[in-house]
Design an enzyme around this catalytic site. Structure first.
Site, mmCIF file in Angstrom:
data_model
loop_
_atom_site.group_PDB
_atom_site.id
_atom_site.type_symbol
_atom_site.label_atom_id
_atom_site.label_comp_id
_atom_site.label_asym_id
_atom_site.label_seq_id
_atom_site.Cartn_x
_atom_site.Cartn_y
_atom_site.Cartn_z
ATOM 1 N N GLU A 53 14.512 15.501 9.152
ATOM 2 C CA GLU A 53 15.764 15.867 9.807
ATOM 3 C C GLU A 53 16.492 14.615 10.292
ATOM 4 O O GLU A 53 15.891 13.780 10.986
ATOM 5 C CB GLU A 53 15.493 16.777 11.013
ATOM 6 N N PHE A 73 -8.738 -4.595 -9.813
ATOM 7 C CA PHE A 73 -7.778 -3.811 -9.026
ATOM 8 C C PHE A 73 -6.380 -4.110 -9.552
ATOM 9 O O PHE A 73 -5.618 -4.857 -8.961
ATOM 10 C CB PHE A 73 -7.910 -4.165 -7.541
ATOM 11 N N ASP A 129 6.521 10.205 20.699
ATOM 12 C CA ASP A 129 5.433 9.726 19.851
ATOM 13 C C ASP A 129 5.537 8.223 19.663
ATOM 14 O O ASP A 129 4.532 7.512 19.675
ATOM 15 C CB ASP A 129 5.491 10.388 18.461
ATOM 16 N N HIS A 148 0.862 -1.182 0.000
ATOM 17 C CA HIS A 148 0.000 0.000 0.000
ATOM 18 C C HIS A 148 0.901 1.236 0.000
ATOM 19 O O HIS A 148 1.925 1.259 0.688
ATOM 20 C CB HIS A 148 -0.888 -0.027 1.245
ATOM 21 N N LYS A 157 10.874 7.632 13.046
ATOM 22 C CA LYS A 157 11.258 8.402 14.236
ATOM 23 C C LYS A 157 12.123 7.563 15.154
ATOM 24 O O LYS A 157 11.748 6.436 15.513
ATOM 25 C CB LYS A 157 10.013 8.857 14.993
ATOM 26 N N ARG A 159 0.410 7.969 7.752
ATOM 27 C CA ARG A 159 -0.994 8.188 7.414
ATOM 28 C C ARG A 159 -1.871 6.967 7.744
ATOM 29 O O ARG A 159 -3.036 6.937 7.392
ATOM 30 C CB ARG A 159 -1.121 8.552 5.921
ATOM 31 N N LYS A 160 -1.288 5.981 8.414
ATOM 32 C CA LYS A 160 -2.057 4.798 8.791
ATOM 33 C C LYS A 160 -1.905 4.531 10.293
ATOM 34 O O LYS A 160 -1.625 3.422 10.720
ATOM 35 C CB LYS A 160 -1.588 3.586 7.968
ATOM 36 N N GLU A 191 10.591 11.530 6.855
ATOM 37 C CA GLU A 191 9.278 11.410 6.212
ATOM 38 C C GLU A 191 9.477 11.015 4.747
ATOM 39 O O GLU A 191 10.429 11.455 4.092
ATOM 40 C CB GLU A 191 8.534 12.744 6.271
ATOM 41 N N LYS A 228 11.994 10.284 20.268
ATOM 42 C CA LYS A 228 10.672 10.856 20.017
ATOM 43 C C LYS A 228 9.627 10.052 20.794
ATOM 44 O O LYS A 228 9.384 8.882 20.493
ATOM 45 C CB LYS A 228 10.326 10.814 18.528
ATOM 46 N N LYS A 256 -5.544 -4.467 0.864
ATOM 47 C CA LYS A 256 -6.175 -4.076 2.119
ATOM 48 C C LYS A 256 -7.048 -5.217 2.612
ATOM 49 O O LYS A 256 -7.539 -6.033 1.822
ATOM 50 C CB LYS A 256 -7.080 -2.847 1.936
ATOM 51 N N ASP A 283 -2.283 5.860 -5.998
ATOM 52 C CA ASP A 283 -2.528 6.844 -4.946
ATOM 53 C C ASP A 283 -1.185 7.261 -4.357
ATOM 54 O O ASP A 283 -0.294 6.430 -4.194
ATOM 55 C CB ASP A 283 -3.408 6.221 -3.860
ATOM 56 N N ALA A 284 -1.032 8.516 -4.021
ATOM 57 C CA ALA A 284 0.187 8.969 -3.353
ATOM 58 C C ALA A 284 0.259 8.365 -1.951
ATOM 59 O O ALA A 284 -0.766 8.108 -1.309
ATOM 60 C CB ALA A 284 0.218 10.493 -3.269
ATOM 61 N N ASP A 293 0.910 4.191 1.366
ATOM 62 C CA ASP A 293 1.242 4.767 2.673
ATOM 63 C C ASP A 293 2.177 3.854 3.458
ATOM 64 O O ASP A 293 3.110 4.307 4.121
ATOM 65 C CB ASP A 293 -0.029 5.006 3.504
ATOM 66 N N LYS A 294 1.931 2.550 3.391
ATOM 67 C CA LYS A 294 2.794 1.600 4.107
ATOM 68 C C LYS A 294 4.171 1.522 3.467
ATOM 69 O O LYS A 294 5.176 1.327 4.146
ATOM 70 C CB LYS A 294 2.147 0.215 4.136
#
Length: 389
Positions: A58, A235, A276, A17, A270, A249-250, A45, A274, A170, A243-244, A19-20
């Site tokens: 960074e 598909f 997060d 995918h 990260k 985003r997941k 990123e 971090k 998916k 898709d970008a 995003d993945k």
């Protein structure tokens, strides 16, 4: 339905995918840094789109890295190796726009610098951890089985069992809950990217036989399960061409599938300074050990931090009434059994080793690999003792 009887749905996505893909690339770069420089600072990123990968963020490190090769190796391992499927590891463009970590952030997260001399949190924010007794891995059943379906979809492609499959995909699983417990599968949704010469009937039959039947437990299946496999009928165009993709985003796929809350911070790319990432792993470690100890059947733990300060500003526990003691007592036990300062989290969970690429797809939680140290239940006995269980 009554309060205890309901439907709940979670989804997962494959490593192909878009995003993945971005998450996998970002974590591959993090691992490459940590393999040479355990104290490297990484906030990487990734953007993917047709024929292009962009790296931004960074990175401050002594490591010597070939970013082009790292990106191409990851894309190749995922399976995008031909322009016929819309993306090719050998020919895609790779744009690198990386800078160094802000010195103002650095002084707050480096021991001995800044206003506070301990290693502080890398940012303000709140993180949640969750565990429940629905599966042996102490994960919610919908997200756990959605991940297994996506993993099996990838295994069926890479092993050649379903040679018509392509990397994107998916899965979504709806469970029927009775008296608050998952009783049976209600609906299975799968989108599987495939070669143009594979018919819809071939894809549906293959996915049911080689993916669904191998993953979903027989005692939760029945004749009335609803299936939606490749609901548009075709598909073929997927991945970055369809898709970008963007890192982070997941975040619901990465955590608990919508069961339990999310603090909003993404994980991939990260380094563990971090919070997060590292504090979310710690919150899961805490929640899982508490549930493993029998302290509660379901537990959500919230931690919150301020940049540059080591100790969390708050610790909150919510057992939804399933705790053997009160939630406030659970919080006291947590504070006694765990240190939640960033340096201690990094030490206790051994987070400075390269281990993050494996977490980038199929969930950061509910995994059995040894490198997922935040999944260990080695504090359960201590919690039992503290709770008098």
């Amino acid at each position: 339905m009554s309060e205890g009887n309901f439907l709940f749905t979670s989804e997962s996505v494959t490593e192909g995918h878009p995003d993945k893909m971005a998450d996998c690339i970002s974590d591959s770069i993090l691992d490459a840094v940590l393999s040479q420089d355990a104290r490297g600072r990484v906030a990487c990123e990734t953007l993917t789109t047709t024929g292009l990968v962009v790296l931004a963020g960074e990175i401050t490190t002594t490591a010597q890295l070939d970013f082009q090769s790292l990106v191409r190796d990851t894309v190749r391992e995922i399976g995008y190796t031909s322009s016929n499927m819309g993306f090719d590891a050998e020919t895609c463009a790779v744009m690198v726009a990386l800078d160094k970590q802000s010195p103002e952030i650095s002084q707050g997260v480096t021991e001995g610098e800044g206003l506070h001399k301990e290693q502080g949190a890398g940012d303000q924010g709140l993180m949640f951890g969750f565990a429940c007794d629905e599966t042996p891995e102490l994960m919610p059943a919908p997200i756990y089985y959605a991940h297994l379906l996506c993993k099996e979809l990838t295994d069926a492609r890479k092993s050649g069992r379903l040679p018509f499959l392509r990397p994107d995909g998916k899965a979504q699983v709806t469970f029927e809950y009775v008296d608050g417990k998952p009783k049976r599968v209600h609906t299975v949704v799968i989108a599987a990217q495939h070669n143009p010469d594979a018919s819809h009937e071939e894809v549906v039959a293959g996915v049911k036989e080689e993916v669904v039947k191998k993953v979903l437990p027989d005692d939760m299946m029945h004749d009335d399960v609803i299936y939606h496999i490749n609901g548009t009928g075709k598909f073929c165009i997927g991945g970055p061409m369809g898709d970008a993709g963007l890192t982070g985003r997941k975040i619901i796929v990465d955590t608990y599938g919508g069961m339990g809350r999310h603090g909003g911070g993404a994980f991939s790319g990260k380094d563990p300074s971090k919070v997060d990432r590292s504090a979310a792993y710690m919150a899961r470690y805490i929640a899982k050990n508490c549930v493993a100890a029998g302290l509660a059947a379901k537990l959500e733990v919230q931690l919150a931090y301020v940049i540059g300060v080591a100790a969390p500003v708050s610790v909150n526990a919510n057992s939804w009434g399933t705790g053997k003691v009160s939630d406030r007592e659970i919080e006291k036990i947590i504070r006694e059994a765990f240190s939640m300062k960033p340096a201690d989290i990094i030490r206790d969970l051994d987070l400075l080793k390269p281990r993050y690429r494996a977490s980038a797809a199929y969930g950061h939680f509910g995994r059995s690999e040894d490198s997922f140290t935040w999944e260990h239940t080695d504090r359960a006995d201590k919690i039992k003792d503290l709770a008098g269980l």
